[in-house]
Enzyme design. Structure first.
Site, short mmCIF file in Angstrom:
data_model
loop_
_atom_site.label_atom_id
_atom_site.label_comp_id
_atom_site.label_asym_id
_atom_site.label_seq_id
_atom_site.Cartn_x
_atom_site.Cartn_y
_atom_site.Cartn_z
N HIS A 75 0.85 -1.19 0.00
CA HIS A 75 0.00 0.00 0.00
C HIS A 75 0.89 1.25 0.00
CE1 HIS A 75 -2.38 -3.27 1.69
NE2 HIS A 75 -3.47 -2.61 1.35
N HIS B 3 -3.95 3.18 -3.53
CA HIS B 3 -4.13 2.68 -2.16
C HIS B 3 -3.42 1.35 -1.91
CE1 HIS B 3 -6.03 1.53 1.62
NE2 HIS B 3 -6.30 0.36 1.06
N ARG C 144 -17.93 -17.47 39.40
CA ARG C 144 -17.76 -16.01 39.30
C ARG C 144 -17.57 -15.41 40.69
NH1 ARG C 144 -23.48 -12.79 38.77
NH2 ARG C 144 -24.75 -14.21 40.03
N SER D 270 -22.33 -8.29 38.10
CA SER D 270 -22.48 -9.65 37.58
C SER D 270 -21.14 -10.36 37.43
CB SER D 270 -23.20 -9.63 36.22
OG SER D 270 -24.52 -9.16 36.35
N GLU E 252 -17.60 -3.39 24.97
CA GLU E 252 -16.74 -4.58 24.95
C GLU E 252 -15.64 -4.50 23.90
OE1 GLU E 252 -20.39 -6.35 27.00
OE2 GLU E 252 -20.03 -4.87 25.40
N HIS F 241 -28.21 -15.16 25.43
CA HIS F 241 -27.14 -14.96 26.40
C HIS F 241 -26.44 -16.26 26.79
CE1 HIS F 241 -28.80 -10.99 26.61
NE2 HIS F 241 -28.06 -10.63 27.64
#
Length: 660
Positions: free
Chosen positions: A31, A262, A353, A380, A407, A469
């Site tokens: 490039h 490019h 957890r 949680s 996230e 989930h």
């Protein structure tokens, strides 16, 4: 800093352009457009503002330069060569994109000195830069300006800013007021398909301003204007975006300003025309001595030397060097062992957890370098421990970061924290949302960065939230990433062991896949040995040779133990193997694997997930108790019955197998 006149800076920039187009042409791949377009901006930055020492690429207080537009790698390789980084010889430039060279198609951290991050997947570099800038502020809060006082510079493309991850990253950076971060946007209005106007009409400066950034716009080929904009950025109390209007493929007679420059070589005729247009009469890969001399006069060797003197005089020098090493000291290791022994003694029944949260609380006081947070799932994920300091724009001295519902950006930020040095990063969300983190997780593995991903709600055991989930396929997909260690602990002791192994690992990331539901304590040893360290081990054995072996992970190990007891009552010898980290187990030698899983003995795998990847453990002829599709919304106990993941199902399958 350096007072090189503008006319000489222009020729220094042309050296970047010449090397870039020559290297791409020689490789017949690459490039050239971005390096040619951003050569002026990069020259001003490196020659007049950036703090670096080619003789010491890893100097702790150097400025960090992130080429987020990693496809334009020849820009960075040219800079490293011209400024005098020893390994980046002209021969390496000539070997661009060739096997075993230091000049791969996209910059690779750990492969090439001077490359701060592996970039190329667009949006990742600018997002990692937030972690770099945050690490600088956090270390500065602990050690002061005399020891930590540097900046993070980024060159980003339109593609970087269009990728969704960048929205999360710039929002977090603005919220935290990371004023040592400056992004130089290559605003050339061209993407692969053609003009950016085909798909983009955002007012990018307003977008950054809305996120709390300072912004400016300059002609990227006006050296004085670029110089002034960068100088102003260094006085800002907010992160800074400088929109540099450039011409992609600058100097190319027919391809400049077009998508044609490019991602492909310019061709011999176009390169000849560019040499003429740029006033560059030299042959391929030929750089005049006086231009080398100008480039070699840049850098900050004196600043490096002065910093070394300040560090030596600091009472915190030993602590600082130790924290930068990333390795666990005696106190850290002792805290891990003490916690493991305490869990073995107390034998608590806990959701993994919850066991993870207690492990963090027990060790965090001895791990000042351990920092992290959650994507707005703190209650949680249980990653925020009592009394931990929270990182904010007003105080960077804490160890907990509220990442918000970001996230993508959180995982990339964790990579930046790790790459910068000085911190062990852990980040948390639900396991199913690892899909949002995946590009950054893959880079963690590729760059061998020891980021810890705390991913809770690991199966249908989360219950009523339902199939959106319930991550039936996620464990398999994470185990498929090379160099990723995925732990799914069966009880509180295995959870303590997983944290220990993840924290002592320095050459790659770890996932802790943790349950929402309470798990029974299963171990009957004193915890003196970290039994998870080889990935799988015999949890319950038979008095003689086993008739069948049940291999399970996480919440299903308890089911395997119950099934083995039922089988034993009817005269069938069933060995139970807990496999908290299948990746680690498969890394063991054949002797150990055969000791745990003797050839010829039938195996049943048990996991509340899909079978993919399990054949490497139980064999293609092994049996499997798990999921075959998506979950459902109901209490966890009902779901395990519905999908046949029960001790009775394991027993029935074992008897069927042994009856044949």
């Amino acid at each position: 800093m350096n007072a090189i006149p503008g006319t000489r800076l222009a020729q220094m920039a042309n050296a970047i352009r010449a090397l870039s187009m020559d290297a791409v042409q020689a490789a017949n791949s690459g490039h050239p457009g971005m390096p040619m377009g951003m050569a002026d901006v990069a020259t001003v930055l490196w020659a007049k503002h950036m703090k670096f020492d080619p003789a010491a690429p890893g100097w702790a207080d150097r400025d960090r330069f992130i080429l987020s537009a990693g496809h334009g790698s020849m820009l960075l390789y040219s800079l490293l060569h011209l400024t005098g980084f020893e390994e980046m010889t002209l021969d390496q430039i000539k070997q661009f994109r060739q096997l075993d060279s230091l000049t791969p198609g996209h910059p690779e951290y750990g492969h090439t000195a001077g490359v701060e991050a592996t970039t190329g997947p667009l949006g990742q570099g600018i997002s990692m830069s937030v972690g770099f800038a945050l690490a600088e502020r956090m270390l500065n809060a602990r050690y002061g300006d005399a020891v930590v006082d540097h900046r993070t510079w980024v060159i980003a493309s339109d593609g970087d800013l269009q990728e969704g991850i960048s929205h999360e990253a710039i929002s977090l950076a603005g919220h935290l007021k990371l004023n040592r971060l400056c992004v130089l946007w290559d605003d050339n209005e061209i993407s692969i398909d053609g003009p950016t106007s085909l798909s983009e009409s955002t007012d990018t400066l307003k977008r950054f301003e809305a996120a709390g950034w300072a912004t400016s716009r300059v002609d990227g080929h006006d050296i004085d204007a670029v110089d002034a904009a960068i100088a102003a950025a260094k006085t800002s109390e907010r992160p800074v975006l400088i929109a540099c209007r450039t011409t992609i493929g600058y100097g190319a007679p027919t391809k400049a300003g077009t998508a044609g420059s490019h991602g492909a070589p310019l061709g011999a005729e176009e390169i000849a025309g560019a040499r003429k247009a740029l006033g560059w009469p030299y042959g391929p890969f030929e750089i005049p001595d006086e231009i080398y001399a100008d480039w070699h006069s840049t850098g900050s060797a004196d600043a490096h030397s002065a910093w070394c003197d300040r560090l030596s005089a600091s009472d915190l020098a030993g602590e600082f060097v130790s924290q930068l090493s990333g390795d666990a000291g005696e106190a850290e290791r002792a805290a891990l062992i003490a916690w493991r022994l305490k869990v073995a003694e107390d034998r608590p029944d806990l959701a993994s957890r919850a066991a993870s949260g207690k492990a963090l609380a027990a060790i965090l006081g001895e791990w000042p370098s351990l920092v992290g947070g959650s994507a707005d799932l703190t209650g949680s994920n249980l990653t925020k421990t009592p009394d931990v300091g929270v990182v904010s724009a007003d105080s960077y001295a804490g160890q907990y970061i509220h990442f918000g519902i970001r996230e993508h950006g959180m995982a990339a930020c964790a990579n930046g924290l790790a790459l910068h040095g000085g911190f062990r990063a852990h980040v948390a969300t639900f396991l199913v949302f690892a899909d949002y983190c995946r590009p950054a997780m893959r880079l963690s593995s590729l760059m061998q960065q020891p980021v810890i991903y705390v991913l809770t709600h690991d199966s249908i055991g989360l219950g009523e939230d339902g199939p959106t989930h319930q991550p039936v396929e996620t464990l398999a997909s994470l185990r498929a990433i090379p160099n990723m260690h995925v732990y799914r602990p069966a009880d509180a002791l295995e959870t303590a062991e997983a944290w220990e192994l993840a924290l002592l690992r320095l050459d790659g990331p770890s996932v802790l896949a943790l349950s929402r539901q309470t798990l029974p304590f299963l171990r009957d040893d004193d915890g003196q040995e970290n039994r998870s360290s080889r990935g799988a081990y015999i949890l319950r054995d038979t008095s003689g040779a086993p008739d069948i072996i049940i291999v399970a992970t996480g919440s299903e190990v308890g089911l395997a133990v119950d099934a083995a007891a039922q089988l034993a009552a009817s005269g069938t010898a069933a060995r139970v193997v807990s496999a908290p980290c299948i990746d680690l187990f498969l890394e063991q030698g054949r002797r150990y694997r055969d000791e745990i899983l003797p050839p010829g003995v039938p195996c049943i795998g048990v996991e509340a997930a899909l079978r993919y990847g399990w054949d490497a453990v139980i064999g293609s002829d092994g049996d499997f108790v798990g999921m075959t599709g998506f979950g459902a919304s109901a209490p966890a106990g009902q779901l395990y019955e519905l999908f046949g993941i029960t001790a009775d199902a394991i027993v029935a399958l074992a008897r069927k197998r042994l009856s044949h």
